[in-house]
Design a protein around this motif. Structure first.
Motif, short mmCIF file in Angstrom:
data_model
loop_
_atom_site.label_atom_id
_atom_site.label_comp_id
_atom_site.label_asym_id
_atom_site.label_seq_id
_atom_site.Cartn_x
_atom_site.Cartn_y
_atom_site.Cartn_z
N UNK A 19 -0.73 -0.29 3.99
CA UNK A 19 -0.40 0.18 2.60
C UNK A 19 -0.15 1.87 2.52
N UNK A 20 1.05 2.22 2.15
CA UNK A 20 1.16 3.60 2.48
C UNK A 20 0.62 4.38 1.29
N UNK A 21 -0.02 5.56 1.91
CA UNK A 21 -0.90 6.46 1.07
C UNK A 21 -0.11 7.77 0.92
N UNK A 22 -0.22 8.28 -0.36
CA UNK A 22 0.83 9.63 -0.53
C UNK A 22 -0.35 10.69 -0.37
N UNK A 185 7.42 0.28 -8.99
CA UNK A 185 7.06 -0.01 -7.63
C UNK A 185 5.94 0.93 -7.01
N UNK A 186 5.17 0.26 -6.22
CA UNK A 186 4.10 0.97 -5.56
C UNK A 186 4.99 1.77 -4.41
N UNK A 187 4.60 2.72 -3.52
CA UNK A 187 5.36 3.49 -2.70
C UNK A 187 5.47 2.42 -1.52
N UNK A 188 4.72 1.62 -1.31
CA UNK A 188 4.94 0.48 -0.09
C UNK A 188 6.13 -0.34 -0.45
N UNK A 189 6.12 -0.91 -1.80
CA UNK A 189 7.23 -1.49 -2.18
C UNK A 189 8.69 -0.91 -2.24
N UNK A 190 8.59 0.51 -2.42
CA UNK A 190 9.82 1.37 -2.41
C UNK A 190 10.07 1.45 -1.22
N UNK A 219 9.52 9.44 -10.01
CA UNK A 219 8.54 9.93 -10.98
C UNK A 219 7.86 9.10 -11.58
N UNK A 220 8.28 7.71 -11.68
CA UNK A 220 7.63 6.50 -12.21
C UNK A 220 7.22 5.36 -11.06
N UNK A 221 7.02 6.01 -10.00
CA UNK A 221 6.32 5.21 -8.97
C UNK A 221 4.79 4.97 -9.13
N UNK A 222 4.29 3.66 -9.03
CA UNK A 222 2.93 3.76 -9.28
C UNK A 222 2.16 4.12 -8.39
N UNK A 223 0.98 4.95 -8.79
CA UNK A 223 0.03 5.78 -7.85
C UNK A 223 -1.33 4.93 -7.52
N UNK A 224 -1.14 4.47 -6.26
CA UNK A 224 -2.08 3.76 -5.72
C UNK A 224 -3.40 4.73 -5.39
N UNK A 295 0.20 -5.09 -6.55
CA UNK A 295 0.37 -4.45 -5.36
C UNK A 295 0.63 -5.39 -4.16
N UNK A 296 1.16 -5.02 -3.12
CA UNK A 296 1.33 -5.83 -1.95
C UNK A 296 0.53 -5.07 -0.84
N UNK A 297 -0.05 -5.91 0.24
CA UNK A 297 -0.62 -5.36 1.17
C UNK A 297 -0.10 -6.22 2.39
N UNK A 298 -0.12 -5.50 3.70
CA UNK A 298 0.49 -6.14 4.68
C UNK A 298 -0.52 -5.68 5.96
N UNK A 299 -0.74 -6.59 6.82
CA UNK A 299 -1.74 -6.30 7.75
C UNK A 299 -1.28 -7.11 8.98
N UNK A 300 -1.65 -6.73 10.39
CA UNK A 300 -1.05 -7.67 11.23
C UNK A 300 -2.43 -8.47 11.96
N UNK A 301 -2.21 -9.58 12.49
CA UNK A 301 -3.06 -10.52 13.04
C UNK A 301 -2.50 -10.91 14.46
#
Length: 304
Positions: A19-22, A185-190, A219-224, A295-301
């Motif tokens: 999940x990308x973090x700014x 959108x979240x920055x991850x979705x962007x 400017x209107x991206x969701x801040x997570x 939001x969306x979350x991605x992880x590896x298994x």
């Protein structure tokens, strides 16, 4: 004692969620995304999804990555871009590199670019470009990739095709032609939108850089919040059959992709505590993407 042990195990597993973090630095996969890739004259462009501090350097390598190292330390070329503006470059800024194969006339729309190893060349097919921090012999963070599967492997880079990389089996030159804002959108979705092949125009010839997006409106991206990385838990990993996923929000759907970016599973849900049967999947690595209304979350298994 058993509860404590279980909690610690789940918490440790959840740290690998993508999940990308700014955080006002170019230090994470997906902090930049390629927006154009042009041949003759060679050039490319990229956009910042996080603020870029002064003196930041990014290396764009034309050499293939084989899964553990670049194929050579000095064959083919590379471009070193530097933020020498003495100011922070804002997220959403697009950097356009022109004459990338000309060590005299190379230019950058913001900052500066120089060709480090002559031989940088963008081909119409069977090629790609990797963006990294550090050096070719000692890479730091793999920031982004654009190209085809014959050009580079994504193994060992932490890049995820379709999310922080844009890789197809038979790619060519082209440019991002999708929406120029990430409103709602979240920055991850962007990042996912920018790396989606469906939002690109692939052409052997086009007007570069005139047709390239000049700026991305964030400017209107969701801040997570950083804490949102920890609000989803999954276990066991590695998994042999049932994968359990828990989150504080309702999971609306789940996608599973293999390491080639191919979707191998999709299902709708309406629960915050789900179990997925992975028995039919072959052994190997997979990316799980969970969607919710927030939001969306991605992880590896790892499937055994």
């Amino acid at each position: 004692m058993k509860k404590t042990t279980c909690f610690m195990l789940i918490f440790a597993l959840s740290n690998s969620i993508f999940s990308q973090i700014q955080n006002n630095s170019i230090t994470d996969a997906g902090d930049i995304v390629f927006t154009a890739y042009h041949n003759n004259p060679d050039g490319f462009s990229f956009v910042f999804l996080d603020n870029c501090p002064a003196e930041t350097t990014i290396r764009f390598v034309d050499e293939e990555w084989n899964g553990s190292a670049f194929a050579s330390e000095n064959y083919e070329g590379e471009i070193l871009w530097t933020n020498d503006t003495n100011t922070t470059i804002s997220q959403g800024t697009v950097i356009i590199i022109q004459n990338a194969d000309d060590d005299i006339n190379i230019s950058a729309s913001t900052g500066s670019a120089i060709e480090i190893n002559s031989g940088f060349s963008i081909a119409n097919t069977n090629d790609g470009i990797m963006a990294i921090t550090g050096t070719r012999s000692s890479p730091g963070v793999f920031l982004a990739f654009f190209g085809d599967t014959t050009a580079s492997s994504l193994v060992g880079t932490s890049l995820i095709n379709g999310y922080t990389a844009n890789q197809q089996s038979n790619y060519g030159t082209g440019y991002y032609s999708g929406g120029q804002n990430c409103n709602g959108l979240s920055i991850t979705e962007c990042s996912e939108r920018l790396n989606n092949t469906a939002n690109w125009t692939i052409e052997s010839t086009f007007d570069y850089p005139e047709i390239v997006m000049s700026e991305l409106d964030l400017n209107a991206v969701l801040k997570l919040k950083n804490a949102e990385k920890q609000n989803i838990y999954y276990y066991p990993n590695p998994v042999t059959d049932k994968l359990k996923i828990l989150t504080e929000h309702i999971i609306s759907s789940v996608q599973i992709h293999n390491i080639l970016g191919q979707q191998v599973y999709f299902a709708d849900f309406n629960n915050s505590n789900i179990s997925i049967d992975l028995t039919s999947l072959r052994s190997g690595s997979y990316y799980i993407k969970c969607y919710s209304n927030y939001s969306s979350h991605t992880f590896k298994i790892q499937k055994l």
